[in-house]
Motif scaffolding. Structure first.
Motif, PDB file in Angstrom:
ATOM      1  N   LYS A 123      -3.344  10.465  -2.511  1.00 53.30           N
ATOM      2  CA  LYS A 123      -3.566   9.276  -3.343  1.00 53.30           C
ATOM      3  C   LYS A 123      -3.158   8.041  -2.559  1.00 53.30           C
ATOM      4  O   LYS A 123      -2.087   8.007  -1.965  1.00 53.30           O
ATOM      5  CB  LYS A 123      -2.724   9.402  -4.616  1.00 53.30           C
ATOM      6  N   TRP A 124      -4.054   7.031  -2.574  1.00 52.88           N
ATOM      7  CA  TRP A 124      -3.756   5.741  -1.950  1.00 52.88           C
ATOM      8  C   TRP A 124      -3.840   4.662  -3.023  1.00 52.88           C
ATOM      9  O   TRP A 124      -4.845   4.587  -3.738  1.00 52.88           O
ATOM     10  CB  TRP A 124      -4.784   5.416  -0.868  1.00 52.88           C
ATOM     11  N   VAL A 125      -2.795   3.848  -3.155  1.00 52.80           N
ATOM     12  CA  VAL A 125      -2.868   2.707  -4.078  1.00 52.80           C
ATOM     13  C   VAL A 125      -2.426   1.440  -3.364  1.00 52.80           C
ATOM     14  O   VAL A 125      -1.704   1.487  -2.357  1.00 52.80           O
ATOM     15  CB  VAL A 125      -1.974   2.869  -5.345  1.00 52.80           C
ATOM     16  N   ALA A 126      -2.884   0.309  -3.902  1.00 54.42           N
ATOM     17  CA  ALA A 126      -2.374  -0.992  -3.462  1.00 54.42           C
ATOM     18  C   ALA A 126      -1.788  -1.662  -4.696  1.00 54.42           C
ATOM     19  O   ALA A 126      -2.428  -1.699  -5.749  1.00 54.42           O
ATOM     20  CB  ALA A 126      -3.513  -1.836  -2.894  1.00 54.42           C
ATOM     21  N   THR A 127      -0.552  -2.129  -4.589  1.00 54.29           N
ATOM     22  CA  THR A 127       0.104  -2.768  -5.731  1.00 54.29           C
ATOM     23  C   THR A 127       0.274  -4.251  -5.474  1.00 54.29           C
ATOM     24  O   THR A 127       0.695  -4.657  -4.385  1.00 54.29           O
ATOM     25  CB  THR A 127       1.507  -2.144  -5.976  1.00 54.29           C
ATOM     26  N   LYS A 128      -0.053  -5.060  -6.489  1.00 57.36           N
ATOM     27  CA  LYS A 128       0.174  -6.501  -6.426  1.00 57.36           C
ATOM     28  C   LYS A 128       1.155  -6.851  -7.528  1.00 57.36           C
ATOM     29  O   LYS A 128       0.888  -6.622  -8.709  1.00 57.36           O
ATOM     30  CB  LYS A 128      -1.165  -7.223  -6.658  1.00 57.36           C
ATOM     31  N   TRP A 129       2.336  -7.375  -7.158  1.00 59.24           N
ATOM     32  CA  TRP A 129       3.306  -7.809  -8.157  1.00 59.24           C
ATOM     33  C   TRP A 129       3.221  -9.321  -8.299  1.00 59.24           C
ATOM     34  O   TRP A 129       3.119 -10.043  -7.282  1.00 59.24           O
ATOM     35  CB  TRP A 129       4.718  -7.424  -7.752  1.00 59.24           C
TER      36      TRP A 129
ATOM     37  N   VAL B 195       0.861  -1.193   0.000  1.00 59.51           N
ATOM     38  CA  VAL B 195       0.000   0.000   0.000  1.00 59.51           C
ATOM     39  C   VAL B 195       0.893   1.237   0.000  1.00 59.51           C
ATOM     40  O   VAL B 195       1.881   1.305   0.745  1.00 59.51           O
ATOM     41  CB  VAL B 195      -0.937   0.013   1.233  1.00 59.51           C
ATOM     42  N   LEU B 196       0.565   2.191  -0.875  1.00 58.98           N
ATOM     43  CA  LEU B 196       1.327   3.440  -0.949  1.00 58.98           C
ATOM     44  C   LEU B 196       0.404   4.630  -0.731  1.00 58.98           C
ATOM     45  O   LEU B 196      -0.755   4.597  -1.166  1.00 58.98           O
ATOM     46  CB  LEU B 196       1.961   3.611  -2.339  1.00 58.98           C
ATOM     47  N   ASN B 197       0.921   5.652  -0.059  1.00 55.72           N
ATOM     48  CA  ASN B 197       0.184   6.910   0.121  1.00 55.72           C
ATOM     49  C   ASN B 197       1.054   8.058  -0.392  1.00 55.72           C
ATOM     50  O   ASN B 197       2.223   8.163  -0.060  1.00 55.72           O
ATOM     51  CB  ASN B 197      -0.136   7.133   1.610  1.00 55.72           C
TER      52      ASN B 197
END
Ligand code: PD2
Ligand code: ZN
Length: 281
Positions: free
Chosen positions: A268-274, A176-178
């Protein structure tokens, strides 16, 4: 002077690829011969889509063995198990798919709430030494969940696995990134660069990354698009939507250079799945 990819150049590139010259080496020789890097990348990438891999490249390429949503027959809605996800846009090469309705507003909120107390300044893989380091190109804050750590995360991981046809076990934990106003993630590739010191040990656990899913947990007021400079594409961050892209080869001819543009207003909030080649245990 404007440069064009002529039939003669295309023929020469095909011969080089067929005789086993690597795509990355071809791009390097073209730029050394005065070709713009972007044009060289585009010329080589186009030939690769048309199946003109050299023998060695073909053996190394993961084409046909990549995460891939079932969008081939022009479907507008995809069955992701517990949810119907919409297909908002697709690009052939690089493979990019923009999804709508991947997460509910409640799921986005639950992920942000669980992540908030654990947020720290984001790091990137170090180029020179083994490990990670704080990097000025990445001014967000972030954290990682363990795979299956909460009910919402486990449900989301199963949904993603079904959506992109890739096993849950091959996925890294959700990040999770902010981003606060002004924060950005400058253009980069998500695959591990063979020239970096830590890559060898990173690849022992699950192999290369082959795909990325960036999920938007909120909608900033302005800015914060996920950008793909090679194809001049920008995906606006809208809550519940996501952008997926995959990369058959861990090199720039994948055209998967991408970044997070500065947030201009709001956060901005994102969730990244690699997604990895193999099991990430
Ligand atoms: O937040 C984004 O839009 C973004 C852009 C580029 C996230 C990532 N990369 C990433 O998490 O790798
Ligand atoms: Zn990225």
């Amino acid at each position: 002077m404007t440069q064009y990819i002529t039939p003669d150049l295309r023929r020469w590139l095909k011969e080089q690829l067929q005789s086993g010259v690597k795509a990355t080496d071809l791009v390097i020789s073209m730029t050394q011969a005065g070709w713009e890097r972007k044009l060289a990348l585009q010329a080589v990438a186009e030939l690769k889509i048309d199946g003109w891999f050299g023998k060695k490249e073909e053996a190394n390429s993961l084409a046909g063995k990549l995460p891939e949503p079932a969008v081939g027959d022009g479907r507008c809605l995809l069955d992701a198990g517990d949810r119907e996800v919409s297909v908002l846009a697709t690009v052939q090469h690089p493979r990019v798919v923009v999804f709508g309705n991947l997460l509910s507003a409640e799921e986005c909120r639950a992920i942000i709430d669980a992540a908030t107390p654990r947020m720290q300044r984001s790091e990137t893989v170090s180029e020179k030494s083994v490990g990670s380091e704080v990097n000025v190109a990445r001014t967000s804050r972030g954290m990682f969940f363990e795979r299956g750590e909460t009910d919402v995360i486990a449900r989301l991981e199963a949904r993603i696995a079904r959506l992109v046809n890739w096993p849950v076990e091959n996925g890294e934990g959700v990040q999770v990134l902010n981003y606060q106003p002004g924060a950005e993630y400058q253009p980069h590739y998500d695959y591990f660069d063979a020239r970096h010191a830590s890559t060898g040990s990173i690849l022992k656990r699950g192999g290369q990354r082959v795909g990325t899913l960036v999920m938007y947990l909120n909608t900033p007021k302005r800015g914060g698009a996920t950008t793909f400079p090679d194809i001049k594409m920008a995906v606006q961050p809208i809550q519940g939507q996501a952008v997926f892209f995959s990369y058959a080869t861990p090199d720039p001819s994948s055209l998967t250079l991408h970044g997070g543009a500065p947030v201009l207003e709001g956060e901005k909030w994102v969730a990244t799945k690699w997604l990895r080649q193999g099991r990430f245990e």
